[in-house]
Structure formats: structure tokens, C-alpha cells
Design a protein around this motif. Structure first.
Motif, PDB file in Angstrom:
ATOM      1  N   PRO A   1     -17.344   1.197 -14.896  1.00  7.47           N
ATOM      2  CA  PRO A   1     -16.748   2.430 -14.350  1.00  7.47           C
ATOM      3  C   PRO A   1     -16.679   2.432 -12.823  1.00  7.47           C
ATOM      4  N   THR A   2     -17.709   1.895 -12.176  1.00 12.88           N
ATOM      5  CA  THR A   2     -17.703   1.805 -10.710  1.00 12.88           C
ATOM      6  C   THR A   2     -16.621   0.848 -10.238  1.00 12.88           C
ATOM      7  N   ILE A   3     -16.470  -0.281 -10.926  1.00  9.35           N
ATOM      8  CA  ILE A   3     -15.444  -1.265 -10.557  1.00  9.35           C
ATOM      9  C   ILE A   3     -14.054  -0.645 -10.666  1.00  9.35           C
ATOM     10  N   ILE A   4     -13.800   0.063 -11.751  1.00  6.33           N
ATOM     11  CA  ILE A   4     -12.484   0.676 -11.958  1.00  6.33           C
ATOM     12  C   ILE A   4     -12.217   1.748 -10.916  1.00  6.33           C
ATOM     13  N   THR A   5     -13.229   2.555 -10.612  1.00  2.00           N
ATOM     14  CA  THR A   5     -13.067   3.592  -9.588  1.00  2.00           C
ATOM     15  C   THR A   5     -12.729   2.988  -8.231  1.00  2.00           C
ATOM     16  N   MET A   6     -13.436   1.921  -7.853  1.00  2.00           N
ATOM     17  CA  MET A   6     -13.170   1.269  -6.575  1.00  2.00           C
ATOM     18  C   MET A   6     -11.793   0.596  -6.561  1.00  2.00           C
ATOM     19  N   LEU A   7     -11.376   0.058  -7.700  1.00  8.75           N
ATOM     20  CA  LEU A   7     -10.058  -0.562  -7.791  1.00  8.75           C
ATOM     21  C   LEU A   7      -8.958   0.485  -7.607  1.00  8.75           C
ATOM     22  N   ILE A   8      -9.130   1.643  -8.222  1.00  2.84           N
ATOM     23  CA  ILE A   8      -8.149   2.720  -8.079  1.00  2.84           C
ATOM     24  C   ILE A   8      -8.055   3.165  -6.617  1.00  2.84           C
ATOM     25  N   MET A   9      -9.210   3.315  -5.970  1.00  2.00           N
ATOM     26  CA  MET A   9      -9.221   3.762  -4.578  1.00  2.00           C
ATOM     27  C   MET A   9      -8.597   2.712  -3.648  1.00  2.00           C
ATOM     28  N   ASN A  10      -8.850   1.438  -3.940  1.00  5.16           N
ATOM     29  CA  ASN A  10      -8.265   0.382  -3.114  1.00  5.16           C
ATOM     30  C   ASN A  10      -6.750   0.300  -3.277  1.00  5.16           C
ATOM     31  N   THR A  11      -6.269   0.427  -4.507  1.00  3.40           N
ATOM     32  CA  THR A  11      -4.819   0.393  -4.721  1.00  3.40           C
ATOM     33  C   THR A  11      -4.150   1.649  -4.181  1.00  3.40           C
ATOM     34  N   GLY A  12      -4.898   2.756  -4.115  1.00  2.67           N
ATOM     35  CA  GLY A  12      -4.350   3.983  -3.558  1.00  2.67           C
ATOM     36  C   GLY A  12      -4.101   3.912  -2.063  1.00  2.67           C
ATOM     37  N   SER A  13      -4.724   2.951  -1.402  1.00  2.00           N
ATOM     38  CA  SER A  13      -4.485   2.755   0.038  1.00  2.00           C
ATOM     39  C   SER A  13      -3.852   1.390   0.277  1.00  2.00           C
ATOM     40  N   LEU A  14      -2.997   0.980  -0.650  1.00  2.59           N
ATOM     41  CA  LEU A  14      -2.426  -0.365  -0.618  1.00  2.59           C
ATOM     42  C   LEU A  14      -1.618  -0.624   0.652  1.00  2.59           C
ATOM     43  N   LEU A  15      -0.881   0.374   1.125  1.00  3.17           N
ATOM     44  CA  LEU A  15      -0.021   0.179   2.300  1.00  3.17           C
ATOM     45  C   LEU A  15      -0.704   0.575   3.603  1.00  3.17           C
ATOM     46  N   ASN A  16      -1.968   0.977   3.520  1.00  2.00           N
ATOM     47  CA  ASN A  16      -2.690   1.385   4.731  1.00  2.00           C
ATOM     48  C   ASN A  16      -3.379   0.177   5.367  1.00  2.00           C
ATOM     49  N   VAL A  17      -2.597  -0.684   5.968  1.00  2.00           N
ATOM     50  CA  VAL A  17      -3.152  -1.828   6.684  1.00  2.00           C
ATOM     51  C   VAL A  17      -3.440  -1.379   8.110  1.00  2.00           C
ATOM     52  N   GLY A  18      -4.701  -1.413   8.518  1.00  2.00           N
ATOM     53  CA  GLY A  18      -5.073  -0.958   9.849  1.00  2.00           C
ATOM     54  C   GLY A  18      -4.353  -1.733  10.951  1.00  2.00           C
ATOM     55  N   TYR A  19      -3.914  -1.022  11.978  1.00  2.00           N
ATOM     56  CA  TYR A  19      -3.081  -1.654  12.996  1.00  2.00           C
ATOM     57  C   TYR A  19      -3.891  -2.352  14.083  1.00  2.00           C
ATOM     58  N   GLU A  20      -5.175  -1.961  14.299  1.00  2.00           N
ATOM     59  CA  GLU A  20      -5.907  -2.467  15.451  1.00  2.00           C
ATOM     60  C   GLU A  20      -6.020  -3.988  15.436  1.00  2.00           C
ATOM     61  N   LYS A  21      -6.555  -4.528  14.360  1.00  2.00           N
ATOM     62  CA  LYS A  21      -6.783  -5.972  14.288  1.00  2.00           C
ATOM     63  C   LYS A  21      -5.470  -6.745  14.281  1.00  2.00           C
ATOM     64  N   ILE A  22      -4.504  -6.260  13.496  1.00  2.00           N
ATOM     65  CA  ILE A  22      -3.210  -6.945  13.425  1.00  2.00           C
ATOM     66  C   ILE A  22      -2.518  -6.902  14.784  1.00  2.00           C
ATOM     67  N   TYR A  23      -2.552  -5.758  15.440  1.00  2.00           N
ATOM     68  CA  TYR A  23      -1.900  -5.623  16.744  1.00  2.00           C
ATOM     69  C   TYR A  23      -2.503  -6.580  17.772  1.00  2.00           C
ATOM     70  N   LEU A  24      -3.825  -6.748  17.728  1.00  2.00           N
ATOM     71  CA  LEU A  24      -4.497  -7.647  18.661  1.00  2.00           C
ATOM     72  C   LEU A  24      -4.207  -9.115  18.345  1.00  2.00           C
ATOM     73  N   MET A  25      -3.913  -9.415  17.087  1.00  2.00           N
ATOM     74  CA  MET A  25      -3.627 -10.794  16.687  1.00  2.00           C
ATOM     75  C   MET A  25      -2.154 -11.158  16.865  1.00  2.00           C
ATOM     76  N   GLN A  26      -1.316 -10.178  17.094  1.00  2.00           N
ATOM     77  CA  GLN A  26       0.126 -10.436  17.176  1.00  2.00           C
ATOM     78  C   GLN A  26       0.501 -11.173  18.462  1.00  2.00           C
ATOM     79  N   ASN A  27       1.519 -12.005  18.342  1.00  2.00           N
ATOM     80  CA  ASN A  27       2.179 -12.594  19.502  1.00  2.00           C
ATOM     81  C   ASN A  27       3.627 -12.868  19.118  1.00  2.00           C
ATOM     82  N   SER A  28       4.424 -13.319  20.054  1.00  2.00           N
ATOM     83  CA  SER A  28       5.853 -13.513  19.798  1.00  2.00           C
ATOM     84  C   SER A  28       6.112 -14.579  18.734  1.00  2.00           C
ATOM     85  N   ALA A  29       5.183 -15.526  18.572  1.00  2.00           N
ATOM     86  CA  ALA A  29       5.396 -16.612  17.616  1.00  2.00           C
ATOM     87  C   ALA A  29       5.148 -16.187  16.173  1.00  2.00           C
ATOM     88  N   ASN A  30       4.231 -15.229  15.944  1.00  2.00           N
ATOM     89  CA  ASN A  30       3.921 -14.826  14.560  1.00  2.00           C
ATOM     90  C   ASN A  30       4.435 -13.437  14.198  1.00  2.00           C
TER      91      ASN A  30
END
Length: 314
Positions: A228-257
Motif C-alpha cells: 500500500p505504501t509503494i502504490i501510494t508513493m507511485l501515485i504521488m510520483n506520477t501525479g507530479s510527472l511534469l514537475n521537473v525542477g528548474y534549478e538543477k536543469i537550468y544550472l546544467m544547461q548550455n548552448s550545446a545541450n
């Protein structure tokens, strides 16, 4: 009338007695409740900007209505397919690769008989979670540096040529996801370790008497107990599927990637805050679109979980 007034008086008296008896708990509850109101529900008023041609000088209410103009603009833009593809690829990669590992770590630690070794592993795996995004990206830059990075030094030692990891767009997802997994696996295992602590020891004792191996006890006792805990956590994770945090990605970005690293959150930041002429209505519309899609995914996954496993959030 007398009965209704008597009921109201009784109800008010009960409320007064409750507040008098549990006022400390009520004060404690008021703090997180106030936090939710101020930082989560209060800003929802600003969602009106998505449906208006927002002009800061006129304010939200006086700005002219735009209807679905900015939602259509985003869906029809050339950026739509790219940012959606990148966001989904990173999110699904993170979910598929990262979701099972905290469960496996928790099961392994639960099966560990050495208390000292168990505490050591827990400390080592929890610690990376407290590293900030800026420090994490700095560590990645140093380790993957073409001249001084430890990874390229190992490659050169075995006769290979250095690799510009941060400039290879196809490597961006793996670098982002696996560094995140290293950082969050130990912290994510906490909830499963807590769930495993509630498993009845008599079940394991009975299984041992019947000759069950450690792996058989994990498969037939531990995993069903925390399902039950696994299923609950899976539902919560899929519920934020498009919420990719911008801080880390923004810092890793450059013109080549950039072709592989531009996601919804970084795109919103760039057009809504970092641009020389910020488009607040457009960025708000994209953020609202993202939230609606996440909510739809959450409801769908919750219904599927309830139908096939009888476990769900509601």
C-alpha cells in the motif's frame, strides 16, 4: 426554535471545551495551515493572469481579458513539442530508474543483521539529500571536466580520449537522472523503512520455522506488507510527472545541450522572469497547463490503482 438554539449552545460549549483542552495542538496546527493559505492557496488568485493580457501598471483585475489566447499560443508554438518531449523523457526516466531503488535499499537495510553497518549505510545514503542544487551541479562540473575531472582522468588512464559530457545533449538525461538518484535514494527509503518496521515479527518467525529463506520472506512478507505504501508513493510520483525542477536543469544547461535540456519549468522561467520583456500571461498559462495535466494524470493513475489493487489516495 428552542431545540435549535439549545443545540447551537451545546455545540459552542463543546467547541470552547475542546479549544481549552487542546489549545496547544490547535496552535501547532495553525502554523502549517497558515503556511498553506499564504503560499499555496493565496497565490492561486494570480492564475487570472493566464486568461488576461496582463499589464503590471493596470493590475490583474483591470487588465483586459484574453481568454484561451495564451494556451493556444503555447500549443501551437514550435517550442511545444520540444519542451514536452524533454520534460516527459526526463520525468519517465527518473520514475522508471529511480522509483524502485529506495524500495530495494529499504528491503536490504531491513534484512541487514549488523546494526553498526546499517547505521553507516543509512548515514552515507541520506547525506547527499542535503546538498543544494548549486553545489551538486558544481560537483558534476568538477567530476566531468574534460581536463581535471576524475571521470576523464580514468578514461585517459585506459588509453581513451576525454569526453565533453556536459556538451553531449544525449548524455544530459542520464547525468541529470543518475545524479538525482544518488542524491535522493537514501532519503526516499525512509518511508519504506518506517513501513517495514510495522511488519509483525511473528510472521517472519513462522516463515523461518517453515524453512523460508531470506529472499522468500522478502517476497512473501515484506513486499506485500509495504505494497500500500509503494502504490501510494507511485501515485504521488506520477501525479507530479511534469514537475521537473528548474534549478538543477537550468544550472546544467548550455548552448550545446539546449535541444535536450529545455523543459517546461526552465522555459517558464526564461519567458516569465529572465526575459528582457517578460510575458507574464504567457508564462502563467504554461504553468497552469502543466498543473492541469499533472492533475489529470494523478486522477487517472489513482483510478487505475483503485481498480487493480484496491489501494488509492481517495
Amino acid at each position: 426554535m428552542r431545540k435549535s438554539s439549545g443545540r447551537k449552545w451545546t455545540h459552542c460549549r463543546r467547541m470552547a471545551l475542546f479549544w481549552k483542552k487542546y489549545w496547544q495542538l490547535c496552535v501547532m496546527l495553525a502554523i502549517p495551515l497558515l503556511f498553506l493559505i499564504v503560499f499555496y492557496y493565496g497565490p492561486m488568485y494570480g492564475l487570472l493572469i493566464a486568461f488576461k493580457d496582463y499589464k503590471p501598471g493596470m493590475g490583474i483585475l483591470k487588465s483586459p481579458w484574453a481568454g484561451m489566447k495564451y494556451f493556444k499560443k503555447f500549443i501551437q508554438s514550435y517550442q511545444f513539442s520540444r519542451v514536452m518531449k524533454n520534460t516527459l523523457s526526463i520525468s519517465l526516466y527518473t520514475l522508471i530508474a529511480g522509483f524502485p531503488l529506495p524500495i530495494m535499499l529499504a528491503l536490504s537495510l531491513n534484512a541487514c543483521t549488523s546494526l553498526r553497518f546499517k547505521k553507516f549505510v543509512q548515514t552515507v545514503t541520506y547525506a547527499p539529500y542535503f546538498i543544494s542544487a548549486i553545489v551538486m551541479v558544481g560537483m558534476l562540473m568538477q567530476m566531468l571536466s574534460p581536463k581535471y575531472g576524475i571521470v576523464n582522468n580514468i578514461i585517459r588512464t585506459f588509453g581513451g580520449r576525454e569526453i565533453l559530457f556536459m556538451n553531449h545533449g544525449r548524455m544530459f538525461n542520464s547525468i541529470y537522472v543518475w545524479s538525482g538518484i544518488w542524491q535522493t535514494t537514501g532519503w526516499g527509503a525512509i518511508i519504506y523503512i518506517s513501513a517495514l518496521s510495522g511488519v509483525d515479527p511473528e510472521l517472519h518467525e513462522a516463515a523461518i520455522m517453515d524453512g523460508a529463506s531470506r529472499m522468500q520472506r522478502i517476497l512473501h512478507i515484506d513486499i506485500p506488507s509495504i505494497l500500500p505504501t509503494i502504490i501510494t508513493m507511485l501515485i504521488m510520483n506520477t501525479g507530479s510527472l511534469l514537475n521537473v525542477g528548474y534549478e538543477k536543469i537550468y544550472l546544467m544547461q548550455n548552448s550545446a545541450n539546449m535541444e535536450y535540456s529545455e523543459v517546461i519549468s526552465t522555459y517558464i522561467y526564461k519567458i516569465g522572469l529572465a526575459a528582457s520583456m517578460p510575458n507574464y500571461s504567457y508564462s502563467t498559462a504554461i504553468g497552469l497547463f502543466n498543473g492541469v495535466i499533472n492533475f489529470a494524470i494523478l486522477v487517472a493513475v489513482n483510478k487505475l490503482a483503485k481498480r487493480f489493487t484496491a489501494n488509492s489516495l481517495w
